[in-house]
Design a protein around this motif. Structure first.
Motif, short mmCIF file in Angstrom:
data_model
loop_
_atom_site.label_atom_id
_atom_site.label_comp_id
_atom_site.label_asym_id
_atom_site.label_seq_id
_atom_site.Cartn_x
_atom_site.Cartn_y
_atom_site.Cartn_z
N ALA A 1 67.18 71.16 59.26
CA ALA A 1 66.21 70.52 60.33
C ALA A 1 65.01 69.48 59.97
CB ALA A 1 65.18 71.58 60.21
N ALA A 2 64.48 69.00 58.76
CA ALA A 2 63.57 67.67 58.54
C ALA A 2 64.59 67.01 58.96
CB ALA A 2 63.01 67.93 57.57
N ALA A 3 66.19 66.49 58.46
CA ALA A 3 66.33 64.71 58.88
C ALA A 3 66.46 64.30 60.10
CB ALA A 3 67.81 65.07 58.24
N ARG A 4 65.96 65.54 61.10
CA ARG A 4 66.26 65.38 62.50
C ARG A 4 65.22 64.48 63.17
NH1 ARG A 4 68.46 70.80 62.47
NH2 ARG A 4 66.55 71.44 63.51
N LYS B 1 62.16 63.87 40.42
CA LYS B 1 61.80 65.11 40.45
C LYS B 1 60.32 65.32 39.86
CE LYS B 1 66.49 66.78 41.37
NZ LYS B 1 67.24 68.36 39.91
N ILE B 2 59.76 66.56 40.74
CA ILE B 2 58.40 66.99 40.52
C ILE B 2 58.85 69.00 40.57
CG2 ILE B 2 55.91 67.87 40.51
CD1 ILE B 2 56.41 65.43 42.52
N GLY B 3 58.78 69.77 39.02
CA GLY B 3 59.14 70.72 39.04
C GLY B 3 60.75 71.24 39.02
N GLY B 4 61.40 70.44 39.24
CA GLY B 4 62.80 70.67 38.91
C GLY B 4 62.80 70.51 40.56
N LYS B 5 62.20 69.74 40.93
CA LYS B 5 62.48 69.84 42.96
C LYS B 5 62.42 68.17 43.30
CE LYS B 5 62.45 74.28 44.50
NZ LYS B 5 64.00 75.25 44.42
N TYR B 6 63.31 67.60 44.50
CA TYR B 6 63.37 67.12 44.83
C TYR B 6 62.17 66.75 45.89
CZ TYR B 6 67.84 65.40 43.29
OH TYR B 6 69.02 65.29 42.38
N MET B 7 61.12 65.55 45.91
CA MET B 7 60.73 65.91 47.11
C MET B 7 59.93 64.80 48.31
SD MET B 7 57.40 68.35 44.63
CE MET B 7 57.36 69.41 44.92
N MET B 8 59.16 65.24 49.07
CA MET B 8 59.80 64.14 50.21
C MET B 8 58.80 64.58 50.80
SD MET B 8 62.04 62.14 51.71
CE MET B 8 64.33 62.96 51.67
N ILE B 9 57.78 63.37 51.57
CA ILE B 9 56.37 62.91 52.48
C ILE B 9 57.63 62.97 53.88
CG2 ILE B 9 54.73 62.66 53.79
CD1 ILE B 9 54.81 63.49 50.75
N GLY B 10 57.50 63.85 55.37
CA GLY B 10 57.74 63.72 56.21
C GLY B 10 56.87 64.00 57.46
N GLU C 1 68.46 69.29 46.82
CA GLU C 1 69.33 68.37 46.98
C GLU C 1 69.28 67.72 47.92
OE1 GLU C 1 73.15 70.54 48.99
OE2 GLU C 1 72.18 72.04 49.56
N ILE C 2 69.04 66.48 47.27
CA ILE C 2 68.75 65.21 48.03
C ILE C 2 69.03 64.84 49.22
CG2 ILE C 2 70.20 63.33 46.88
CD1 ILE C 2 68.18 61.83 45.75
N ASP C 3 69.85 65.41 49.84
CA ASP C 3 70.41 65.40 51.04
C ASP C 3 69.90 65.91 52.25
OD1 ASP C 3 72.18 66.87 50.12
OD2 ASP C 3 74.07 64.99 50.91
N HIS C 4 69.74 66.69 52.07
CA HIS C 4 69.82 68.60 52.66
C HIS C 4 67.97 68.78 52.77
CE1 HIS C 4 70.86 72.49 53.89
NE2 HIS C 4 69.97 71.65 54.77
N TRP C 5 67.23 68.55 53.66
CA TRP C 5 66.01 68.95 53.81
C TRP C 5 65.60 69.56 54.80
CZ3 TRP C 5 62.50 67.08 49.72
CH2 TRP C 5 63.74 66.21 48.75
N GLU C 6 65.19 71.04 54.80
CA GLU C 6 64.31 71.81 55.26
C GLU C 6 62.76 71.34 55.81
OE1 GLU C 6 66.26 73.24 57.73
OE2 GLU C 6 68.88 73.52 56.01
N ASP C 7 62.73 71.77 57.16
CA ASP C 7 61.31 71.66 57.44
C ASP C 7 60.07 72.10 55.92
OD1 ASP C 7 61.43 71.25 59.68
OD2 ASP C 7 61.35 72.85 60.66
N GLY C 8 59.08 71.63 55.42
CA GLY C 8 57.86 71.90 54.49
C GLY C 8 56.02 72.07 54.93
#
Length: 428
Positions: free
Chosen positions: A267-270, A280-289, A303-310
């Motif tokens: 959803a976030a990739a739209r 990574k932080i705490g074992g997770k990829y993180m993004m600002i959106g 997954e580095i290429d799969h991002w849902e709403d945060g």
């Protein structure tokens, strides 16, 4: 406002920077009649050799000095054309091949309208330098005919004395290529493109490759990402614009010789304007959106290429950002935490660049925030295609300073140096 040192250099639109691009006609015949492309090929085949040599000489006189290996480009384009048309031609000689190729090419001025919205990372080659200097690589959004955006690069050095030394652009630019594409856009990604063997990074242009990118590749946010095993990879989020829809995609490369362009899912990739943390932080990829067009969100993924709403991270607080806020590139790791540059939009749609400090172990915690912008549109920054805009897609720490390239009025690129200590001291 923080006293940023604005470097006395600016990159502006340059109509003289051109590349050879495929010129595509209707390929297929209509009914029993040959199509335009077939008729054009036949017209060259029907020329006598004297006319062929005369026409080719005229084309080369006009264009050979303006492009890299022009004859070879024409020959490659000829091979693409006969493949697309399914032609099995006899040995017609190199001159007719080159002339046919030339008819299916055109010259494109990729930065005629604007240069803007840069990001910056350490260059892959740091050889021969001491600690006082850092070789850099910038991505820049270039806008040409039809308001089509592409990605270009500039190489240079910054020093601990707040100096910027940009390498000269090479005389010729070449487009990164997708093998076996026949000059046509791929229907979908991911795709892998290549820099030409003899081209430098600064001489390389990434044009839209897929239909999803048809109207542009916008606002690359580059970061040098460190994986769990210690290996490093250059990653850049950007917006692909089809002319109707947008989607976020990811550029991946080790050396800018081979580059993967990967559509992101979820959803976030739209949305546009996503910025990746450099590890990574705490074992997770993180993004600002920015999922709602107004606020900033913290996104996490396995997954580095799969991002849902945060989760909501920041809302507009100060008058200079009341309209909306967004990120200005990947967070930068400091001893004190993650430095996140933001942009704010205030009255009269005036843009400014701000800063936030996030907790290093838990970036959902906001430790401090700049009450005033660190940079806003000055008098000399106001005029351009979109007035009153300053905008960056990424800065870089060197020593105790932040090197900040930024777009001005969606028209040009300027540069500033900001003392990190002074910036943090003014946060609340």
């Amino acid at each position: 406002m923080l006293n940023a040192y604005v470097y006395p250099l600016r990159l502006t639109a340059d109509a003289s920077r051109v590349v050879v691009r495929p010129f595509n006609l209707a390929w297929q015949a209509s009914g029993t009649e040959p199509g335009r492309a077939q008729r054009l090929v036949q017209a060259v085949l029907d020329m006598d050799m004297a006319e062929t040599r005369s026409q080719l000489a005229s084309v080369l006189a006009d264009f050979e000095a303006r492009h890299w290996q022009t004859r070879r480009v024409f020959m490659s384009r000829y091979e693409e054309i006969v493949g697309l048309l399914g032609l099995d031609l006899p040995d017609i000689g190199d001159e007719k091949r080159q002339l046919i190729g030339a008819y299916f090419c055109h010259e494109y001025s990729y930065a005629a309208a604007a240069l803007m919205n840069p990001s910056v990372v350490p260059h892959p080659d740091q050889s021969g330098l001491d600690g006082s200097a850092l070789r850099i690589l910038m991505s820049v959004r270039a806008v040409g005919e039809g308001h089509i955006s592409s990605v270009v690069f500039r190489e240079g050095l910054i020093t601990d004395r707040n100096e910027l030394l940009l390498a000269a652009e090479p005389p010729f630019a070449t487009a990164a290529y997708l093998p076996d594409s026949n000059g046509l856009k791929a229907q979908s990604g991911p795709v892998t493109i290549y820099r030409h063997t003899d081209s430098t990074i600064s001489g390389t242009v990434i044009f839209p490759i897929t239909e999803a990118q048809h109207n542009g590749l916008e606002d690359v946010r580059l970061t040098l990402f460190t994986h769990d095993d210690g290996t490093k990879e250059y990653l850049g989020t950007y917006t692909a614009y089809s002319g109707r829809e947008i989607q976020s995609e990811l550029l991946r490369t080790q050396d800018f010789r081979k580059m993967d362009l990967v559509p992101m899912r979820g959803a976030a990739a739209r949305n546009k304007g996503m910025a990746l943390f450099p590890r990574k932080i705490g074992g997770k990829y993180m993004m600002i959106g920015r999922q709602d067009g107004q606020n900033l969100f913290l996104l996490t993924s396995d997954e580095i290429d799969h991002w849902e709403d945060g989760e909501l991270l920041l809302e507009p607080v100060y008058p200079w950002e009341f309209v909306q806020i967004g990120n200005c590139g990947p967070p930068i790791e400091l001893d004190e935490g993650w430095l996140l540059l933001t942009h704010g939009v205030g009255a009269m749609r005036k843009y400014a660049i701000g800063a936030v400090l996030l907790d290093k172990d838990d970036p959902s915690k906001v430790l401090a925030r700049a009450k005033h912008p660190i940079l806003s549109a000055r008098d000399e920054d106001r005029e351009g295609y979109v007035p009153n805009v300053v905008y960056t897609c990424g800065a870089l720490r060197h020593g105790d300073s932040l090197f900040l390239p930024y777009g001005v009025a969606d028209s040009s690129v300027a540069f500033a140096f900001v003392k990190i200590g002074e910036m943090l001291a003014q946060m609340e």
